[in-house]
Motif scaffolding. Sequence first.
Motif, mmCIF file in Angstrom:
data_model
loop_
_atom_site.group_PDB
_atom_site.id
_atom_site.type_symbol
_atom_site.label_atom_id
_atom_site.label_comp_id
_atom_site.label_asym_id
_atom_site.label_seq_id
_atom_site.Cartn_x
_atom_site.Cartn_y
_atom_site.Cartn_z
ATOM 1 N N GLY A 1 0.831 -1.212 0.000
ATOM 2 C CA GLY A 1 0.000 0.000 0.000
ATOM 3 C C GLY A 1 0.858 1.251 0.000
ATOM 4 N N LEU A 2 1.927 1.217 0.796
ATOM 5 C CA LEU A 2 2.835 2.361 0.870
ATOM 6 C C LEU A 2 3.491 2.609 -0.490
ATOM 7 C CD1 LEU A 2 3.437 4.119 3.317
ATOM 8 C CD2 LEU A 2 5.489 2.783 3.726
ATOM 9 N N LEU A 3 3.843 1.498 -1.142
ATOM 10 C CA LEU A 3 4.475 1.576 -2.453
ATOM 11 C C LEU A 3 3.506 2.164 -3.488
ATOM 12 C CD1 LEU A 3 7.349 0.486 -3.193
ATOM 13 C CD2 LEU A 3 6.171 -1.366 -4.392
ATOM 14 N N ILE A 4 2.273 1.668 -3.478
ATOM 15 C CA ILE A 4 1.279 2.159 -4.436
ATOM 16 C C ILE A 4 0.944 3.614 -4.148
ATOM 17 C CG2 ILE A 4 -1.106 1.876 -5.229
ATOM 18 C CD1 ILE A 4 -0.658 -1.159 -4.583
ATOM 19 N N CYS A 5 0.904 3.955 -2.876
ATOM 20 C CA CYS A 5 0.664 5.340 -2.482
ATOM 21 C C CYS A 5 1.760 6.235 -3.047
ATOM 22 C CB CYS A 5 0.623 5.420 -0.962
ATOM 23 S SG CYS A 5 0.951 7.026 -0.273
ATOM 24 N N LYS A 6 3.005 5.778 -2.925
ATOM 25 C CA LYS A 6 4.143 6.522 -3.482
ATOM 26 C C LYS A 6 3.972 6.678 -4.988
ATOM 27 C CE LYS A 6 7.247 7.827 -0.554
ATOM 28 N NZ LYS A 6 7.549 9.252 -0.615
ATOM 29 N N ALA B 1 -3.388 -18.158 -3.059
ATOM 30 C CA ALA B 1 -4.259 -17.264 -3.834
ATOM 31 C C ALA B 1 -5.044 -16.350 -2.901
ATOM 32 C CB ALA B 1 -5.215 -18.076 -4.703
ATOM 33 N N THR B 2 -5.481 -16.913 -1.782
ATOM 34 C CA THR B 2 -6.213 -16.101 -0.808
ATOM 35 C C THR B 2 -5.356 -14.945 -0.315
ATOM 36 O OG1 THR B 2 -7.321 -18.109 -0.074
ATOM 37 C CG2 THR B 2 -7.494 -16.198 1.370
ATOM 38 N N ILE B 3 -4.117 -15.255 0.057
ATOM 39 C CA ILE B 3 -3.220 -14.211 0.570
ATOM 40 C C ILE B 3 -2.928 -13.171 -0.514
ATOM 41 C CG2 ILE B 3 -0.933 -13.748 1.551
ATOM 42 C CD1 ILE B 3 -2.856 -15.312 3.377
ATOM 43 N N ILE B 4 -2.709 -13.650 -1.746
ATOM 44 C CA ILE B 4 -2.433 -12.707 -2.847
ATOM 45 C C ILE B 4 -3.611 -11.762 -3.056
ATOM 46 C CG2 ILE B 4 -2.063 -12.494 -5.351
ATOM 47 C CD1 ILE B 4 -0.486 -15.130 -5.237
ATOM 48 N N ALA B 5 -4.806 -12.341 -3.174
ATOM 49 C CA ALA B 5 -5.983 -11.517 -3.449
ATOM 50 C C ALA B 5 -6.250 -10.536 -2.307
ATOM 51 C CB ALA B 5 -7.200 -12.404 -3.681
ATOM 52 N N PHE B 6 -6.176 -11.029 -1.087
ATOM 53 C CA PHE B 6 -6.403 -10.136 0.066
ATOM 54 C C PHE B 6 -5.375 -9.011 0.103
ATOM 55 C CE2 PHE B 6 -9.705 -11.124 3.086
ATOM 56 C CZ PHE B 6 -10.152 -12.375 2.694
ATOM 57 N N SER B 7 -4.107 -9.368 -0.115
ATOM 58 C CA SER B 7 -3.052 -8.351 -0.032
ATOM 59 C C SER B 7 -3.222 -7.302 -1.120
ATOM 60 C CB SER B 7 -1.667 -9.005 -0.153
ATOM 61 O OG SER B 7 -1.489 -9.941 0.887
ATOM 62 N N LEU B 8 -3.510 -7.764 -2.344
ATOM 63 C CA LEU B 8 -3.703 -6.817 -3.447
ATOM 64 C C LEU B 8 -4.875 -5.892 -3.150
ATOM 65 C CD1 LEU B 8 -3.193 -9.101 -6.607
ATOM 66 C CD2 LEU B 8 -1.573 -7.485 -5.577
ATOM 67 N N ASN B 9 -5.949 -6.468 -2.653
ATOM 68 C CA ASN B 9 -7.152 -5.682 -2.385
ATOM 69 C C ASN B 9 -6.919 -4.678 -1.262
ATOM 70 O OD1 ASN B 9 -9.782 -5.465 -0.560
ATOM 71 N ND2 ASN B 9 -10.427 -5.676 -2.700
ATOM 72 N N TYR B 10 -6.379 -5.150 -0.144
ATOM 73 C CA TYR B 10 -6.207 -4.246 0.999
ATOM 74 C C TYR B 10 -5.152 -3.189 0.727
ATOM 75 C CZ TYR B 10 -9.668 -5.919 4.181
ATOM 76 O OH TYR B 10 -10.878 -6.165 4.761
ATOM 77 N N ALA B 11 -4.160 -3.533 -0.103
ATOM 78 C CA ALA B 11 -3.128 -2.546 -0.443
ATOM 79 C C ALA B 11 -3.760 -1.312 -1.088
ATOM 80 C CB ALA B 11 -2.096 -3.162 -1.373
ATOM 81 N N ALA B 12 -4.798 -1.546 -1.902
ATOM 82 C CA ALA B 12 -5.459 -0.422 -2.573
ATOM 83 C C ALA B 12 -6.084 0.518 -1.542
ATOM 84 C CB ALA B 12 -6.525 -0.936 -3.538
ATOM 85 N N TYR B 13 -6.738 -0.058 -0.535
ATOM 86 C CA TYR B 13 -7.340 0.781 0.506
ATOM 87 C C TYR B 13 -6.263 1.492 1.327
ATOM 88 C CZ TYR B 13 -11.895 -1.255 -0.434
ATOM 89 O OH TYR B 13 -13.062 -1.616 -1.032
ATOM 90 N N ALA C 1 -3.294 2.251 0.445
ATOM 91 C CA ALA C 1 -2.622 3.279 -0.359
ATOM 92 C C ALA C 1 -3.363 4.609 -0.256
ATOM 93 C CB ALA C 1 -2.523 2.838 -1.817
ATOM 94 N N GLU C 2 -4.677 4.548 -0.363
ATOM 95 C CA GLU C 2 -5.449 5.785 -0.300
ATOM 96 C C GLU C 2 -5.430 6.393 1.097
ATOM 97 O OE1 GLU C 2 -5.427 6.813 -3.301
ATOM 98 O OE2 GLU C 2 -7.463 7.577 -3.244
ATOM 99 N N ILE C 3 -5.445 5.550 2.114
ATOM 100 C CA ILE C 3 -5.371 6.057 3.492
ATOM 101 C C ILE C 3 -4.025 6.749 3.720
ATOM 102 C CG2 ILE C 3 -5.213 5.379 5.915
ATOM 103 C CD1 ILE C 3 -7.273 3.173 5.286
ATOM 104 N N PHE C 4 -2.955 6.089 3.260
ATOM 105 C CA PHE C 4 -1.621 6.676 3.446
ATOM 106 C C PHE C 4 -1.502 7.988 2.674
ATOM 107 C CE2 PHE C 4 0.079 2.091 3.951
ATOM 108 C CZ PHE C 4 -0.386 2.066 5.256
ATOM 109 N N ARG C 5 -2.074 7.998 1.478
ATOM 110 C CA ARG C 5 -1.991 9.220 0.670
ATOM 111 C C ARG C 5 -2.655 10.382 1.417
ATOM 112 N NH1 ARG C 5 -4.866 11.797 -3.619
ATOM 113 N NH2 ARG C 5 -6.572 10.318 -3.410
ATOM 114 N N GLY C 6 -3.834 10.084 1.976
ATOM 115 C CA GLY C 6 -4.522 11.118 2.748
ATOM 116 C C GLY C 6 -3.631 11.637 3.874
ATOM 117 N N GLY C 7 -2.981 10.700 4.565
ATOM 118 C CA GLY C 7 -2.125 11.086 5.688
ATOM 119 C C GLY C 7 -0.935 11.905 5.247
#
Lengths: 256, 224
Positions: free
Chosen positions: B40-45, B97-109, B111-117
């Motif tokens: 998430g931090l990476l995507i935020c960057k 697959a579960t871990i991949i999908a969850f991580s990809l999905n939560y990273a998106a959220y 990322a936006e939270i970190f960007r706001g911060g």
Amino acid sequence: MSDVNNDIVLEIKDIHKSFDKLEVLQGIDITVERGEVVAVIGPSGGGKSTLLRCATTLEKVDSGKIVIGGDVLCDDVDGHSVYCDKKLEREIRSKFGLVFQNFNLFPHFSVRRNITEALIHVHKKSKEEADAICDGLLKKMDLEAKADEYPCNLSGGQQQRVSIARALATNPEIIFFDEPTSALDPELTKGVLTVIKELAQEKMTMVIVTHEMSFARDVADRIVFMDGGVIVEEGPAYELVTNPKQERTKAFLAGY
Amino acid sequence: MEGTNQAIQTMVATLRQLTQGFGLSLAIFGLTLLFSIPLGLLICKGRMSKITVVSLLCRLYISVLRGTPLMLQLLLVYFGPYYVFRVSLGNDYRFIATIIAFSLNYAAYFAEIFRGGIQSMSKGQYEAATVLGFSKAQTYFKIILPQVIKRVLPSVSNEIITLVKDTSLAQVLSVAEMFTRASAAASKQVSVMPFIVAGLFYYLMNLLIEFILNRVEKSMSYYS
């Protein structure tokens, strides 16, 4: 005065700076000698803050030359400023201090850490050395009891004095003040001005952007009046305030 | 007497099954946080990058991952490799697959939270640090990040609590986490009891998380 005292700490030569199409600085020249206090006055939007931001590396000039403490920050080559490398730029940053209008203290650091952090991690001083410097400065700022407080528990005046201490900690050759009392009420302003006055008596080299006209008159050696991106008039402080020559200066001072 | 005994036995068996499943739920929870926060931090960057292509790609990523169901993403990550490349990745891949999908999905959220911060930080903090001679890395890790963490904590807490409950979505890939087991037990026993027990597990877990996060928040309240 001896020659040593007369060397030049800041040399700004014909700097220009535009934001989009607006030319905020239209060829500014300022030279500040060691031990000199220069006040920069003028109406809002006249380029005072931009000048200070250019001199402190926060903005890059389009053309012109800036020399701080003998090091060339940027030099004019064919009408465009060419900046020095990052390493020298960081070295130059250790030669000046900047005091902001709204303090910009680090809220998550104690007063002590605000002052010592750069000493320890940029200037590679030991914790003991840094603490000793910090204690000395806090005493000078009359804030000895506040070393372990956080900025949010201090008054605006105290915060500004901490930020002055922070700027002084690295023993800079020159300190820039960007309207240091504009965010303070009159009562708190007094304490901050007193501190700056003391620094002037100690022959600290300073450039102060201010709206405090009587302060500028009494403390500065020289006043620079800026308007519309140019220096309209400059001269010995008392003389410029009491006997301005330019119409624009007169009109501006009449407002005070 | 006989009936009560049996009821107790069923209850104990259910509890044991759910506890086993709970371990897997915890693993999904922990691993997702472990991967999604740095990602998430990476995507935020990237989202804040001055390079337009990078920024646009990250925006697209965030938009798609937030705009489609996590359940669908789980199915895509799991079945995708088979339908696209005709490769079978074995039974272990369910969990991966579960871990991949969850991580990809939560990273998106995240990322936006970190960007706001990060964007809520005043320019003055960067400028003060610059003028004092701090390097970019020092400025980021000493000055900016600690303050951003404090600011984003409430929103991050929200996501963490949601994640605890979302782990139940792994059921769609038949990962034997707690909810999958609760469903199985419920249909076998023709009883709603396993669901209630599962609900209790989720709630207690979140109660604990809430307690911890409140402590963390309090530990950062020494400044404002």
